[in-house]
Write a protein that holds these residues in place. Structure first.
Motif, PDB file in Angstrom:
ATOM      1  N   MET A  10      51.420  42.205  43.496  1.00 49.22           N
ATOM      2  CA  MET A  10      51.158  42.864  44.786  1.00 49.22           C
ATOM      3  C   MET A  10      50.086  42.112  45.569  1.00 49.22           C
ATOM      4  SD  MET A  10      51.166  46.848  43.574  1.00 49.22           S
ATOM      5  CE  MET A  10      52.571  47.544  42.705  1.00 49.22           C
ATOM      6  N   VAL A  11      49.040  41.661  44.885  1.00 48.57           N
ATOM      7  CA  VAL A  11      47.993  40.895  45.560  1.00 48.57           C
ATOM      8  C   VAL A  11      48.570  39.596  46.117  1.00 48.57           C
ATOM      9  CG1 VAL A  11      45.816  39.671  45.245  1.00 48.57           C
ATOM     10  CG2 VAL A  11      46.154  41.898  44.165  1.00 48.57           C
ATOM     11  N   MET A  12      49.429  38.939  45.344  1.00 50.06           N
ATOM     12  CA  MET A  12      50.019  37.683  45.809  1.00 50.06           C
ATOM     13  C   MET A  12      50.960  37.913  46.991  1.00 50.06           C
ATOM     14  SD  MET A  12      48.637  35.344  44.132  1.00 50.06           S
ATOM     15  CE  MET A  12      47.199  36.433  44.135  1.00 50.06           C
ATOM     16  N   GLU A  13      51.677  39.021  46.987  1.00 47.20           N
ATOM     17  CA  GLU A  13      52.536  39.339  48.121  1.00 47.20           C
ATOM     18  C   GLU A  13      51.715  39.528  49.391  1.00 47.20           C
ATOM     19  OE1 GLU A  13      54.624  42.799  46.925  1.00 47.20           O
ATOM     20  OE2 GLU A  13      55.907  41.765  45.458  1.00 47.20           O
ATOM     21  N   GLU A  14      50.507  40.054  49.220  1.00 48.82           N
ATOM     22  CA  GLU A  14      49.648  40.347  50.361  1.00 48.82           C
ATOM     23  C   GLU A  14      48.876  39.112  50.837  1.00 48.82           C
ATOM     24  OE1 GLU A  14      48.153  42.901  53.297  1.00 48.82           O
ATOM     25  OE2 GLU A  14      49.701  43.275  51.790  1.00 48.82           O
ATOM     26  N   PHE A  15      48.402  38.288  49.890  1.00 49.17           N
ATOM     27  CA  PHE A  15      47.492  37.196  50.243  1.00 49.17           C
ATOM     28  C   PHE A  15      47.975  35.807  49.819  1.00 49.17           C
ATOM     29  CE2 PHE A  15      44.856  40.972  49.223  1.00 49.17           C
ATOM     30  CZ  PHE A  15      44.381  41.233  50.495  1.00 49.17           C
ATOM     31  N   GLY A  16      49.031  35.732  49.026  1.00 51.49           N
ATOM     32  CA  GLY A  16      49.420  34.452  48.442  1.00 51.49           C
ATOM     33  C   GLY A  16      49.880  33.427  49.446  1.00 51.49           C
ATOM     34  N   GLU A  17      50.483  33.833  50.564  1.00 51.88           N
ATOM     35  CA  GLU A  17      51.002  32.898  51.557  1.00 51.88           C
ATOM     36  C   GLU A  17      49.984  32.565  52.638  1.00 51.88           C
ATOM     37  OE1 GLU A  17      53.856  31.413  51.193  1.00 51.88           O
ATOM     38  OE2 GLU A  17      54.159  32.546  49.330  1.00 51.88           O
ATOM     39  N   THR A  18      48.779  33.112  52.522  1.00 52.42           N
ATOM     40  CA  THR A  18      47.751  32.894  53.537  1.00 52.42           C
ATOM     41  C   THR A  18      47.226  31.462  53.475  1.00 52.42           C
ATOM     42  OG1 THR A  18      47.080  35.214  53.335  1.00 52.42           O
ATOM     43  CG2 THR A  18      45.535  33.723  54.417  1.00 52.42           C
ATOM     44  N   GLU A  19      47.046  30.843  54.658  1.00 54.41           N
ATOM     45  CA  GLU A  19      46.408  29.528  54.703  1.00 54.41           C
ATOM     46  C   GLU A  19      44.934  29.703  54.359  1.00 54.41           C
ATOM     47  OE1 GLU A  19      47.645  26.457  55.437  1.00 54.41           O
ATOM     48  OE2 GLU A  19      49.658  27.309  55.372  1.00 54.41           O
ATOM     49  N   ARG A  20      44.490  29.016  53.313  1.00 52.33           N
ATOM     50  CA  ARG A  20      43.097  29.181  52.882  1.00 52.33           C
ATOM     51  C   ARG A  20      42.406  27.827  52.810  1.00 52.33           C
ATOM     52  NH1 ARG A  20      43.478  32.762  49.604  1.00 52.33           N
ATOM     53  NH2 ARG A  20      45.714  33.070  49.635  1.00 52.33           N
ATOM     54  N   GLU A  21      41.130  27.799  53.197  1.00 53.41           N
ATOM     55  CA  GLU A  21      40.350  26.571  53.169  1.00 53.41           C
ATOM     56  C   GLU A  21      39.717  26.336  51.807  1.00 53.41           C
ATOM     57  OE1 GLU A  21      37.499  26.663  56.300  1.00 53.41           O
ATOM     58  OE2 GLU A  21      39.010  26.650  57.910  1.00 53.41           O
ATOM     59  N   ASP A  22      39.696  27.347  50.954  1.00 56.46           N
ATOM     60  CA  ASP A  22      39.058  27.216  49.656  1.00 56.46           C
ATOM     61  C   ASP A  22      39.973  27.778  48.585  1.00 56.46           C
ATOM     62  OD1 ASP A  22      37.181  26.563  47.798  1.00 56.46           O
ATOM     63  OD2 ASP A  22      35.721  28.105  48.364  1.00 56.46           O
ATOM     64  N   ASP A  23      39.729  27.351  47.333  1.00 58.67           N
ATOM     65  CA  ASP A  23      40.476  27.912  46.221  1.00 58.67           C
ATOM     66  C   ASP A  23      40.052  29.359  46.001  1.00 58.67           C
ATOM     67  OD1 ASP A  23      40.906  25.224  46.183  1.00 58.67           O
ATOM     68  OD2 ASP A  23      40.868  25.032  44.026  1.00 58.67           O
ATOM     69  N   ALA A  24      40.835  30.082  45.248  1.00 57.63           N
ATOM     70  CA  ALA A  24      40.511  31.474  44.941  1.00 57.63           C
ATOM     71  C   ALA A  24      41.190  31.877  43.646  1.00 57.63           C
ATOM     72  CB  ALA A  24      40.962  32.401  46.081  1.00 57.63           C
ATOM     73  N   CYS A  25      40.694  32.942  43.050  1.00 59.07           N
ATOM     74  CA  CYS A  25      41.368  33.504  41.892  1.00 59.07           C
ATOM     75  C   CYS A  25      41.131  35.009  41.835  1.00 59.07           C
ATOM     76  CB  CYS A  25      40.896  32.836  40.589  1.00 59.07           C
ATOM     77  SG  CYS A  25      39.148  32.986  40.243  1.00 59.07           S
ATOM     78  N   VAL A  26      42.006  35.684  41.144  1.00 58.00           N
ATOM     79  CA  VAL A  26      41.907  37.124  40.982  1.00 58.00           C
ATOM     80  C   VAL A  26      42.199  37.476  39.532  1.00 58.00           C
ATOM     81  CG1 VAL A  26      44.327  37.445  41.666  1.00 58.00           C
ATOM     82  CG2 VAL A  26      42.736  39.375  41.834  1.00 58.00           C
ATOM     83  N   LEU A  27      41.431  38.406  38.990  1.00 50.97           N
ATOM     84  CA  LEU A  27      41.604  38.895  37.607  1.00 50.97           C
ATOM     85  C   LEU A  27      41.660  40.415  37.657  1.00 50.97           C
ATOM     86  CD1 LEU A  27      41.533  38.599  34.475  1.00 50.97           C
ATOM     87  CD2 LEU A  27      39.032  38.596  34.653  1.00 50.97           C
ATOM     88  N   ILE A  28      42.716  40.987  37.106  1.00 54.79           N
ATOM     89  CA  ILE A  28      42.889  42.438  37.103  1.00 54.79           C
ATOM     90  C   ILE A  28      42.960  42.934  35.676  1.00 54.79           C
ATOM     91  CG2 ILE A  28      44.510  44.308  37.675  1.00 54.79           C
ATOM     92  CD1 ILE A  28      45.189  42.865  40.233  1.00 54.79           C
ATOM     93  N   ALA A  29      42.170  44.016  35.412  1.00 59.54           N
ATOM     94  CA  ALA A  29      42.149  44.650  34.093  1.00 59.54           C
ATOM     95  C   ALA A  29      42.503  46.120  34.264  1.00 59.54           C
ATOM     96  CB  ALA A  29      40.772  44.490  33.454  1.00 59.54           C
ATOM     97  N   LYS A  30      43.519  46.579  33.523  1.00 61.13           N
ATOM     98  CA  LYS A  30      43.959  47.971  33.620  1.00 61.13           C
ATOM     99  C   LYS A  30      43.637  48.655  32.272  1.00 61.13           C
ATOM    100  CE  LYS A  30      48.096  50.775  34.580  1.00 61.13           C
ATOM    101  NZ  LYS A  30      47.532  51.509  35.719  1.00 61.13           N
ATOM    102  N   VAL A  31      42.898  49.770  32.342  1.00 54.90           N
ATOM    103  CA  VAL A  31      42.543  50.505  31.126  1.00 54.90           C
ATOM    104  C   VAL A  31      43.765  51.262  30.641  1.00 54.90           C
ATOM    105  CG1 VAL A  31      40.994  52.204  30.101  1.00 54.90           C
ATOM    106  CG2 VAL A  31      40.181  50.717  31.958  1.00 54.90           C
ATOM    107  N   THR A  32      44.226  50.952  29.448  1.00 57.02           N
ATOM    108  CA  THR A  32      45.425  51.611  28.924  1.00 57.02           C
ATOM    109  C   THR A  32      45.118  53.044  28.565  1.00 57.02           C
ATOM    110  OG1 THR A  32      44.952  50.848  26.692  1.00 57.02           O
ATOM    111  CG2 THR A  32      46.365  49.448  28.061  1.00 57.02           C
ATOM    112  N   ALA A  33      46.102  53.881  28.741  1.00 55.30           N
ATOM    113  CA  ALA A  33      45.921  55.323  28.469  1.00 55.30           C
ATOM    114  C   ALA A  33      46.064  55.580  26.974  1.00 55.30           C
ATOM    115  CB  ALA A  33      46.962  56.115  29.234  1.00 55.30           C
TER     116      ALA A  33
END
Length: 476
Positions: A453-476
């Motif tokens: 979902m994050v990539m769908e929102e921001f992945g195609e954006t022209e960016r001047e710098d590198d970036a990364c995202v890390l997501i952690a979901k607490v299991t039930a």
């Protein structure tokens, strides 16, 4: 001199003056356009591509200037050629010396009579070769004495082919003027045949092309320099990519940590390269199961791009892992990272977030160094965690970093990211765009779904710098 070279011969009269004038007008308009673009081009602090373009502008301007002056001479006819030595002084009066750099100072003519061994030079040829106009012109046997040693065989070969085989001359050689200046001369000539078909004389036009060749060399050298820089950049990029891939976590897709127990984190991450630079930046993400069963989460960014930055990032990430494995808590870990950057030979700045997750109590202990705070999503809403104190890594010696704690709940989602994820916006606007994804995250089953979902929102954006995202979901 043969009749076809005489000033009063019909062939020497201006041919097609109207059509030549039209060509001159077109050439001057084009030269004006090129000159306008050349003047607008920056001349200081040019990058290699701009230097190459500037050199091409200069070369084009030289070529058009030469064409303009050649057409003008074609329209006006050739200048008078001084008579041979011994003629009345009035006939041998030399014309005023042309201004240096004009066409008349760069194009001269000569004729060598093979039957009488006499030579006849135009005043312009004296100017080109830097010779005293009162001195007799050099014969064909004497002419090579002006030429650089390595170019003499070329001149001798051209003259021999012309005299023996009646071939046209079209070639260049370098001459040394009496003042020591080396000039490049382009010679075009042809044999003049007698009635019986034998070669009676040789006629030639000699042109000083030194400035033109200098411009061409500048273009060639700039092009070669640009090519070398491109090859070097490609090699550095390859090395930085290999270094980055060797250092960042090898897992792709989802990962669950710790491996044992029911209280785990479902993890997913993604790295987004810059669209404005071919060089790799210093962004990283990491997730690691520690010896005590806790989980380390970290993201960070070392300023800059290239191999040196990728190497520095590898050093920082290795230090984070080693200290975390040794039990160092996030606040103290940041202080030690700051000391590490402060002690490096090359000054550097970095930002980071470091978290330790305790699965038995679902407690997150974290610290930050000038970095965006983690975002916590719960039940369809999101918020930014309150950041403990912490300045950029490497900004000041002896900095102290505070810690914060947050208790998580089953189903909670934690998002860590670097600045470049939402480019061109203030930090508040960037965070708000991420928080707007809360309703979509609430319906996601896995951390990997959320990364998509994050990539769908921001992945195609022209960016001047590198970036990364890390997501952690607490299991039930």
């Amino acid at each position: 001199m043969p009749s076809h070279l005489s000033a009063d011969h019909p062939a020497a009269q201006p041919p097609g003056r109207g059509s030549v004038d039209a060509l001159i007008s077109q050439t001057r308009r084009l030269k004006g356009d090129v000159d306008a673009v050349r003047r607008d081009a920056p001349s200081d602090g040019l990058d290699p591509q701009e230097r190459w373009q500037r050199a091409l502008y200069d070369l084009a301007h030289h070529q058009l200037t030469d064409l303009d002056e050649h057409l003008a001479q074609l329209r006006d006819g050739p200048p008078p050629v001084p008579s041979a030595p011994g003629a009345p002084s009035a006939a041998r009066t030399a014309p005023p010396a042309p201004r240096r750099g004009s066409l008349l100072s760069r194009v001269g003519s000569a004729e060598w009579n093979l039957l009488t061994d006499e030579a006849n030079w135009s005043g312009e040829l004296y100017q080109i070769l830097g010779r005293d106009r009162t001195a007799p012109p050099l014969t064909l046997d004497e002419l090579p004495s002006l030429v650089l040693d390595e170019d003499r065989p070329r001149l001798t070969g051209m003259v021999t082919d012309c005299l023996v085989d009646a071939k046209r001359i079209d070639g260049e050689f370098r001459v040394v003027r009496p003042d020591g200046e080396v000039r490049t001369v382009h010679m075009m000539g042809e044999p003049v045949l007698a009635a019986d078909g034998s070669t009676a004389s040789m006629w030639a036009v000699l042109r000083d092309v030194s400035e033109l060749r200098r411009s061409e060399r500048a273009v060639s050298e700039t092009r070669d320099s640009l090519q070398r820089q491109r090859q070097r950049a490609q090699s550095e990029h390859r090395l930085a990519v290999e270094l980055q891939e060797a250092v960042l976590p090898p897992w792709r897709g989802s990962l669950r940590l710790p491996h044992q127990g029911t209280e785990t984190l479902d993890l997913a991450a993604h790295y987004l390269p810059s669209s404005a630079s071919a060089l790799i930046g210093g962004d990283w993400y990491d997730a690691l199961e520690l010896a005590d069963g806790e989980t380390l989460l970290s993201v960070g960014d070392l300023t800059g791009h290239g191999v040196a930055v990728a190497s520095g990032m590898a050093t920082l990430l290795g230090a984070v892992r080693g200290m975390a494995m040794a039990g160092t808590q996030p606040g103290q870990l940041m202080s030690l990272l700051n000391q590490l950057l402060d002690a490096t030979v090359q000054p550097a700045l970095g930002s980071a977030v470091c978290c330790r997750y305790r699965p038995e109590s679902r407690t997150l202990v974290w610290a930050q160094a000038g970095h965006p705070a983690p975002l916590l999503f719960r039940s369809g809403t999101g918020r930014r965690l309150n950041s403990p104190d912490g300045v950029l890594l490497g900004a000041t010696s002896g900095a102290v970093y505070a810690q914060a704690e947050e208790t998580l709940e089953p189903g909670d989602l934690l998002l860590l990211h670097t600045d470049g994820l939402v480019p061109g916006r203030s930090s508040t606007a960037a965070v708000n765009r991420l928080l707007d994804l809360a309703p979509r995250f609430d319906g996601a089953r896995t951390a990997q779904d959320c990364v998509r979902m994050v990539m769908e929102e921001f992945g195609e954006t022209e960016r001047e710098d590198d970036a990364c995202v890390l997501i952690a979901k607490v299991t039930a």
